[in-house]
Design an enzyme around this catalytic site. Structure first.
Site, PDB file in Angstrom:
ATOM      1  N   LYS A 161     -13.811  -0.189  -4.279  1.00 55.72           N
ATOM      2  CA  LYS A 161     -14.958   0.120  -3.419  1.00 55.72           C
ATOM      3  C   LYS A 161     -16.046   0.843  -4.203  1.00 55.72           C
ATOM      4  O   LYS A 161     -17.240   0.559  -4.039  1.00 55.72           O
ATOM      5  CB  LYS A 161     -14.512   0.971  -2.225  1.00 55.72           C
ATOM      6  CG  LYS A 161     -13.609   0.242  -1.247  1.00 55.72           C
ATOM      7  CD  LYS A 161     -13.239   1.160  -0.089  1.00 55.72           C
ATOM      8  CE  LYS A 161     -12.305   0.482   0.878  1.00 55.72           C
ATOM      9  NZ  LYS A 161     -11.919   1.364   2.003  1.00 55.72           N
ATOM     10  N   GLU A 207       0.812  -1.213   0.000  1.00 55.19           N
ATOM     11  CA  GLU A 207       0.000   0.000   0.000  1.00 55.19           C
ATOM     12  C   GLU A 207       0.846   1.265   0.000  1.00 55.19           C
ATOM     13  O   GLU A 207       0.420   2.299  -0.502  1.00 55.19           O
ATOM     14  CB  GLU A 207      -0.938   0.020   1.217  1.00 55.19           C
ATOM     15  CG  GLU A 207      -2.185  -0.815   1.032  1.00 55.19           C
ATOM     16  CD  GLU A 207      -3.254  -0.519   2.064  1.00 55.19           C
ATOM     17  OE1 GLU A 207      -4.364  -1.039   1.906  1.00 55.19           O
ATOM     18  OE2 GLU A 207      -2.989   0.222   3.030  1.00 55.19           O
ATOM     19  N   HIS A 212       9.413 -26.329  -1.166  1.00 55.39           N
ATOM     20  CA  HIS A 212       8.877 -27.503  -1.843  1.00 55.39           C
ATOM     21  C   HIS A 212       7.737 -27.143  -2.787  1.00 55.39           C
ATOM     22  O   HIS A 212       7.082 -28.035  -3.336  1.00 55.39           O
ATOM     23  CB  HIS A 212       8.417 -28.535  -0.809  1.00 55.39           C
ATOM     24  CG  HIS A 212       9.537 -29.078   0.026  1.00 55.39           C
ATOM     25  ND1 HIS A 212      10.141 -30.289  -0.221  1.00 55.39           N
ATOM     26  CD2 HIS A 212      10.193 -28.548   1.088  1.00 55.39           C
ATOM     27  CE1 HIS A 212      11.105 -30.493   0.659  1.00 55.39           C
ATOM     28  NE2 HIS A 212      11.157 -29.448   1.470  1.00 55.39           N
TER      29      HIS A 212
END
Length: 431
Positions: free
Chosen positions: A421, A286, A307
């Site tokens: 948003k 951010e 792995h």
């Protein structure tokens, strides 16, 4: 309490590169200290360390003691910086397995700290309500604006559930929000909820050392004074530009960014530190990811992820740098037993410790990845304890501020977060 080893990464650069960029890094450092950079009004996270509020720490400890005495479950509702910091510290320092119940009371010695309001899963909330049934529950709702959809939706579900089961539901609800305004602030005023303030000038991803993080951490039985003053000590140390590991870390990252590297991996070899990786990921993502700039931050846990992702890190595209987060000293080593045979092929490890094997896995990984063309460096914590962890949190916050200024972005805003948003609320038909 923090040591930064960048020697291996420097082998990927010219001898003079770090010194050449250091004046710019020191200028960015001064912008932070002198409050002259973009977003300087959002430096409350430094101010609270420069002027510690011991009365607030004591108040939080008192509230946490009550909750530890009364609650089976302490439920934190929050998303992003409103939960990642608390979860990271609790995962790092609290026991990983539940303590046995006390014989006299048949209740856990510490409340179980759970998190909700950090996604939009209805199934999770339904199963959570079923799990909470019959337990003594306290809820901490954390949102500066009081309008965070994920958090407030979870609270809308939890509030009537609490009110139907506890006559003192209002006392069991604690809100952490803006000190003067917002929907959650107003609800606390209306219903008489206890309230903690998020200090002005503190963004969510920088809020772990405010009541946002300190209350849940204290409820988990962790010494918040040591955590807080570990950060204070690191803040004081990093005031000086010389021998400054945060400045070196920011400068090194900037050099590789300017050379076309796109990704930074934060790799831990202690599973307890995985939550710190998730918190770091938000902090840097951010703060830096603006104007087409910034290293993409990704947190991984070794040796597990060796792995699954190890092949890519070793031989994939050479566009990533790797930072290891390691612990210098680990208590209570676990010795590998001598079983009297070598059926499993591990007799050569008998008498050594699992911690030693883990350290050799780090050393081998560091060398292999560097030999494979990935610049690697290591941030060392003195030990896994509240003080060094507080120092680590501040180290990364200080570094990301310098890093943002080096990239010529405001490290304290997040305008891009609002785009999703707007579209989501449009689709939901929000007035």
């Amino acid at each position: 309490m923090i040591r930064y080893d960048l020697s291996t990464a420097l082998s990927f650069l010219e001898a003079h590169d770090l010194e050449a960029v250091r004046p710019r890094a020191e200028a960015a450092h001064r912008m932070l200290l002198e409050r002259t950079g973009p977003g300087h009004e959002m430096l409350g996270w430094r101010d609270l360390l420069l002027q510690p509020d011991d009365a607030l720490l004591e108040d939080i400890d008192t509230t946490a003691a009550e909750i530890r005495e009364q609650a089976d479950v302490f439920l934190c509702l929050g998303i992003g910086g409103s939960y990642l910091g608390a979860r990271a510290v609790i995962e790092a320092l609290a026991p990983q397995f539940r303590s046995p119940v006390e014989a006299e009371t048949e209740r856990p010695r510490l409340p179980e700290v759970l998190f909700a309001g950090h996604h939009l899963s209805g199934r999770y909330l339904k199963e959570l309500l079923a799990y909470l049934e019959g337990k003594s529950v306290y809820v901490n709702v954390i949102s500066k604006s009081g309008t965070t959809l994920e958090t407030m939706l979870a609270f809308r579900v939890l509030r009537p559930w609490l009110e139907a089961r506890f006559p003192d539901a209002a006392r069991r609800i604690i809100v952490t929000t803006d000190p003067a305004r917002g929907r959650l602030h107003d609800m606390a005023e209306t219903f008489g909820y206890r309230r903690y303030a998020i200090p002005p000038g503190v963004g969510g991803r920088f809020s772990v050392l405010t009541p946002v993080g300190l209350l849940p951490i204290a409820v988990a039985g962790i010494d918040i004074r040591s955590l807080f003053y570990g950060a204070v000590e690191m803040c004081e140390r990093l005031t000086d530009a010389s021998d400054n590991p945060a400045l070196d870390y920011a400068a090194l990252r900037y050099l590789f960014h300017e050379r076309g590297y796109a990704i930074e991996l934060l790799a831990v070899f202690e599973p307890r530190l995985s939550g710190i990786g998730a918190w770091w990921q938000q902090l840097f993502g951010e703060s830096e990811g603006k104007a087409g700039k910034g290293l993409y931050p990704d947190a991984i846990q070794y040796s597990t992820d060796l792995h699954s992702l190890g092949q890519y890190v070793q031989e994939g595209r050479r566009h990533l740098i790797e930072t290891f987060l390691m612990v210098e000293r680990e208590p209570e080593p676990l010795t590998i037993p001598d079983t009297g045979d070598d059926r499993d092929g591990l007799a050569y490890l008998a008498g050594r410790t699992v911690q030693e094997v883990n350290r050799k896995a780090y050393e081998g990984t560091r060398k292999a990845h560097a030999d494979g063309g990935a610049p690697v460096s290591t941030v060392w914590l003195e030990r896994l304890a509240p003080g060094p962890l507080g120092a680590c949190l501040y180290f990364f916050m200080h570094a990301v501020a310098i890093s943002g200024y080096l990239l010529e972005v405001n490290p304290f805003d997040q305008p891009g977060v609002e785009a999703y948003k707007r579209e989501m609320y449009r689709l939901l038909g929000k007035p």
